[in-house]
Design a protein around this motif. Structure first.
Motif, PDB file in Angstrom:
ATOM      1  N   ILE A  62       0.848  -1.208   0.000  1.00  0.00           N
ATOM      2  CA  ILE A  62       0.000   0.000   0.000  1.00  0.00           C
ATOM      3  C   ILE A  62       0.877   1.248   0.000  1.00  0.00           C
ATOM      4  N   LEU A  63       1.877   1.268   0.889  1.00  0.00           N
ATOM      5  CA  LEU A  63       2.742   2.460   1.000  1.00  0.00           C
ATOM      6  C   LEU A  63       3.538   2.694  -0.273  1.00  0.00           C
ATOM      7  N   ALA A  64       4.117   1.623  -0.817  1.00  0.00           N
ATOM      8  CA  ALA A  64       4.959   1.761  -2.016  1.00  0.00           C
ATOM      9  C   ALA A  64       4.122   2.193  -3.226  1.00  0.00           C
ATOM     10  N   LEU A  65       2.946   1.596  -3.387  1.00  0.00           N
ATOM     11  CA  LEU A  65       2.089   1.936  -4.532  1.00  0.00           C
ATOM     12  C   LEU A  65       1.570   3.366  -4.420  1.00  0.00           C
ATOM     13  N   ARG A  66       1.190   3.767  -3.216  1.00  0.00           N
ATOM     14  CA  ARG A  66       0.724   5.144  -3.021  1.00  0.00           C
ATOM     15  C   ARG A  66       1.848   6.147  -3.291  1.00  0.00           C
ATOM     16  N   ASN A 112       5.019   9.927  -8.677  1.00  0.00           N
ATOM     17  CA  ASN A 112       5.361   9.453 -10.022  1.00  0.00           C
ATOM     18  C   ASN A 112       6.829   9.025 -10.119  1.00  0.00           C
ATOM     19  N   LYS A 113       7.383   8.595  -8.977  1.00  0.00           N
ATOM     20  CA  LYS A 113       8.757   8.073  -8.957  1.00  0.00           C
ATOM     21  C   LYS A 113       8.713   6.608  -8.549  1.00  0.00           C
ATOM     22  N   PRO A 114       9.525   5.769  -9.181  1.00  0.00           N
ATOM     23  CA  PRO A 114       9.493   4.342  -8.860  1.00  0.00           C
ATOM     24  C   PRO A 114      10.032   4.051  -7.463  1.00  0.00           C
ATOM     25  N   PHE A 115       9.687   2.891  -6.933  1.00  0.00           N
ATOM     26  CA  PHE A 115      10.275   2.463  -5.657  1.00  0.00           C
ATOM     27  C   PHE A 115      11.223   1.301  -5.912  1.00  0.00           C
ATOM     28  N   MET A 116      12.219   1.182  -5.047  1.00  0.00           N
ATOM     29  CA  MET A 116      13.131   0.044  -5.107  1.00  0.00           C
ATOM     30  C   MET A 116      12.758  -0.903  -3.974  1.00  0.00           C
ATOM     31  N   LEU A 117      12.509  -2.168  -4.325  1.00  0.00           N
ATOM     32  CA  LEU A 117      12.155  -3.175  -3.321  1.00  0.00           C
ATOM     33  C   LEU A 117      13.331  -4.130  -3.166  1.00  0.00           C
ATOM     34  N   ASP A 134       8.794   4.683 -17.969  1.00  0.00           N
ATOM     35  CA  ASP A 134       7.703   3.783 -17.579  1.00  0.00           C
ATOM     36  C   ASP A 134       8.079   2.838 -16.434  1.00  0.00           C
ATOM     37  N   THR A 135       9.172   3.150 -15.724  1.00  0.00           N
ATOM     38  CA  THR A 135       9.588   2.277 -14.617  1.00  0.00           C
ATOM     39  C   THR A 135       8.781   2.601 -13.361  1.00  0.00           C
ATOM     40  N   GLY A 136       8.146   1.562 -12.801  1.00  0.00           N
ATOM     41  CA  GLY A 136       7.370   1.773 -11.574  1.00  0.00           C
ATOM     42  C   GLY A 136       8.050   1.177 -10.355  1.00  0.00           C
ATOM     43  N   ALA A 137       8.833   0.104 -10.588  1.00  0.00           N
ATOM     44  CA  ALA A 137       9.490  -0.559  -9.459  1.00  0.00           C
ATOM     45  C   ALA A 137      10.790  -1.203  -9.926  1.00  0.00           C
ATOM     46  N   LEU A 138      11.765  -1.249  -9.018  1.00  0.00           N
ATOM     47  CA  LEU A 138      13.014  -1.979  -9.254  1.00  0.00           C
ATOM     48  C   LEU A 138      13.093  -3.040  -8.163  1.00  0.00           C
ATOM     49  N   VAL A 139      13.101  -4.304  -8.562  1.00  0.00           N
ATOM     50  CA  VAL A 139      13.149  -5.386  -7.584  1.00  0.00           C
ATOM     51  C   VAL A 139      14.572  -5.941  -7.559  1.00  0.00           C
ATOM     52  N   CYS A 140      15.205  -5.919  -6.382  1.00  0.00           N
ATOM     53  CA  CYS A 140      16.633  -6.258  -6.299  1.00  0.00           C
ATOM     54  C   CYS A 140      16.953  -7.116  -5.078  1.00  0.00           C
ATOM     55  N   GLU A 190      26.594   8.249  -7.392  1.00  0.00           N
ATOM     56  CA  GLU A 190      27.647   8.846  -8.236  1.00  0.00           C
ATOM     57  C   GLU A 190      27.024   9.724  -9.320  1.00  0.00           C
ATOM     58  N   GLU A 191      25.929   9.241  -9.868  1.00  0.00           N
ATOM     59  CA  GLU A 191      25.270  10.004 -10.943  1.00  0.00           C
ATOM     60  C   GLU A 191      24.309  11.053 -10.391  1.00  0.00           C
ATOM     61  N   GLN A 192      24.226  11.120  -9.081  1.00  0.00           N
ATOM     62  CA  GLN A 192      23.309  12.050  -8.396  1.00  0.00           C
ATOM     63  C   GLN A 192      21.864  11.884  -8.870  1.00  0.00           C
ATOM     64  N   SER A 193      21.477  10.620  -9.065  1.00  0.00           N
ATOM     65  CA  SER A 193      20.117  10.370  -9.551  1.00  0.00           C
ATOM     66  C   SER A 193      19.268   9.635  -8.520  1.00  0.00           C
ATOM     67  N   LEU A 194      19.754   9.578  -7.272  1.00  0.00           N
ATOM     68  CA  LEU A 194      19.013   8.849  -6.243  1.00  0.00           C
ATOM     69  C   LEU A 194      17.647   9.482  -5.994  1.00  0.00           C
ATOM     70  N   GLY A 195      17.566  10.779  -6.221  1.00  0.00           N
ATOM     71  CA  GLY A 195      16.310  11.514  -6.038  1.00  0.00           C
ATOM     72  C   GLY A 195      15.227  11.087  -7.014  1.00  0.00           C
ATOM     73  N   GLU A 196      15.605  10.265  -8.004  1.00  0.00           N
ATOM     74  CA  GLU A 196      14.593   9.765  -8.948  1.00  0.00           C
ATOM     75  C   GLU A 196      13.776   8.621  -8.347  1.00  0.00           C
ATOM     76  N   LEU A 197      14.222   8.128  -7.174  1.00  0.00           N
ATOM     77  CA  LEU A 197      13.459   7.075  -6.486  1.00  0.00           C
ATOM     78  C   LEU A 197      12.458   7.717  -5.534  1.00  0.00           C
ATOM     79  N   GLY A 198      11.246   7.148  -5.479  1.00  0.00           N
ATOM     80  CA  GLY A 198      10.261   7.650  -4.521  1.00  0.00           C
ATOM     81  C   GLY A 198      10.414   6.992  -3.164  1.00  0.00           C
ATOM     82  N   ALA A 199      10.789   5.704  -3.170  1.00  0.00           N
ATOM     83  CA  ALA A 199      10.913   4.977  -1.905  1.00  0.00           C
ATOM     84  C   ALA A 199      11.905   3.833  -2.047  1.00  0.00           C
ATOM     85  N   LEU A 200      12.517   3.495  -0.917  1.00  0.00           N
ATOM     86  CA  LEU A 200      13.352   2.301  -0.808  1.00  0.00           C
ATOM     87  C   LEU A 200      12.647   1.407   0.208  1.00  0.00           C
ATOM     88  N   VAL A 201      12.217   0.223  -0.242  1.00  0.00           N
ATOM     89  CA  VAL A 201      11.464  -0.678   0.629  1.00  0.00           C
ATOM     90  C   VAL A 201      12.322  -1.895   0.923  1.00  0.00           C
TER      91      VAL A 201
END
Length: 274
Positions: free
Chosen positions: A74-78, A84-89, A134-140, A154-165
């Motif tokens: 629920i939290l990650a999808l919301r 409009n930023k993907p989450f990393m699970l 079109d990326t909604g989630a990164l599963v790792c 390094e690329e200073q792109s961490l702000g492109e993630l909405g959440a780290l789960v």
């Protein structure tokens, strides 16, 4: 203001997620029941300041099978829908990653989200940039997540993630891989600390802070029982929720010879057949 729960308010998935996502839960996964009390309390929609739903870091601990998964979904999808930023699970095993990626494929394909799942586990690495339109989630796995977050810093792109789960947060104490998870959380913690407010997320009456939707990466961690869960939450500047709820209560007995004893009532329960 702690807010109160009125009769069955915030108990339905529809109170949190778009109707077509709820339909996927119902039709694909057979989830039709209301949320448990503890899940509603943890999500905190009834609070005057529902900080967890607004992006505050959150750590929660509950026994296995208590229903942790639906809370973090629920939290990650919301979070995905609102920023409009993907989450990393992050999951501890390749098998869990595979299973979860397939679940998320179905949830994210719903019309109101319409995003794709990127996979980084085992020998699988999704092609292209880590995060595309079109990326909604990164599963790792823990290892891959650590590498990805390092590169994104390094690329200073961490702000492109909405959440780290992080599922199975108690892996922090694991002798072999705990340090990797700690490293991962430290990276995220410090790269987002610059955007942090100095208020205590567990203090309901913090007048200072108008906790509007936070722009940085929301860290959501859950674990089964974990002795130092309070310290981990404090270290992450996270709101903490702990429950010992089980859908089926766990009963303990002691075996002595051929007898089972109930240690609480101090009486024999039954004779075990040889």
């Amino acid at each position: 203001g702690s807010g109160t729960l009125s009769a069955r308010q915030y108990y339905r998935l529809d109170d949190y997620l778009p109707a077509d996502v709820v339909r996927v839960y119902r039709e694909e996964f057979g989830i039709t029941r209301d949320l448990y009390d503890w899940q509603v309390q943890a999500l905190g929609a009834h609070l005057e300041k529902p900080r967890v739903l607004q992006g505050c870091n959150f750590v929660f601990s509950a026994p296995t099978s208590a229903g942790k998964t639906i809370v973090y979904e629920i939290l990650a999808l919301r979070r995905l829908i609102s920023t409009n930023k993907p989450f990393m699970l992050v999951l501890p095993t390749v098998a869990l990653c595979q299973q979860k990626a397939e679940t998320l494929d179905l949830l994210l394909a719903s019309e109101s989200i319409n995003k794709k799942v990127k996979r980084f586990f085992g020998g699988v690495n999704s092609r292209g940039a880590y995060i595309e339109k079109d990326t909604g989630a990164l599963v790792c796995t823990i290892e891959k997540a650590n590498q990805l977050v390092g590169r994104m810093m390094e690329e200073q792109s961490l702000g492109e993630l909405g959440a780290l789960v992080v599922d199975e947060l108690h892996m922090v104490a694991d002798d072999d891989r705990g340090y990797l998870l700690e490293l991962l959380l430290t990276k995220v913690r410090f790269s987002t600390a610059t955007m942090e407010t100095s208020t205590d997320p567990n203090d309901e009456d913090d007048a200072e802070d108008d906790f509007s939707l936070r722009e940085d990466v929301q860290v959501i961690g859950m674990s089964a029982t974990m002795p130092n869960v309070g310290q981990v939450a404090q270290w992450l500047g996270a709101r903490l929720f702990v429950t010992d709820f089980r859908p089926v209560p766990l009963t303990e007995f002691v075996k002595e010879g051929r007898y089972l004893w109930d240690p609480h009532k101090q009486e024999r329960v039954r004779l075990l057949e040889p």
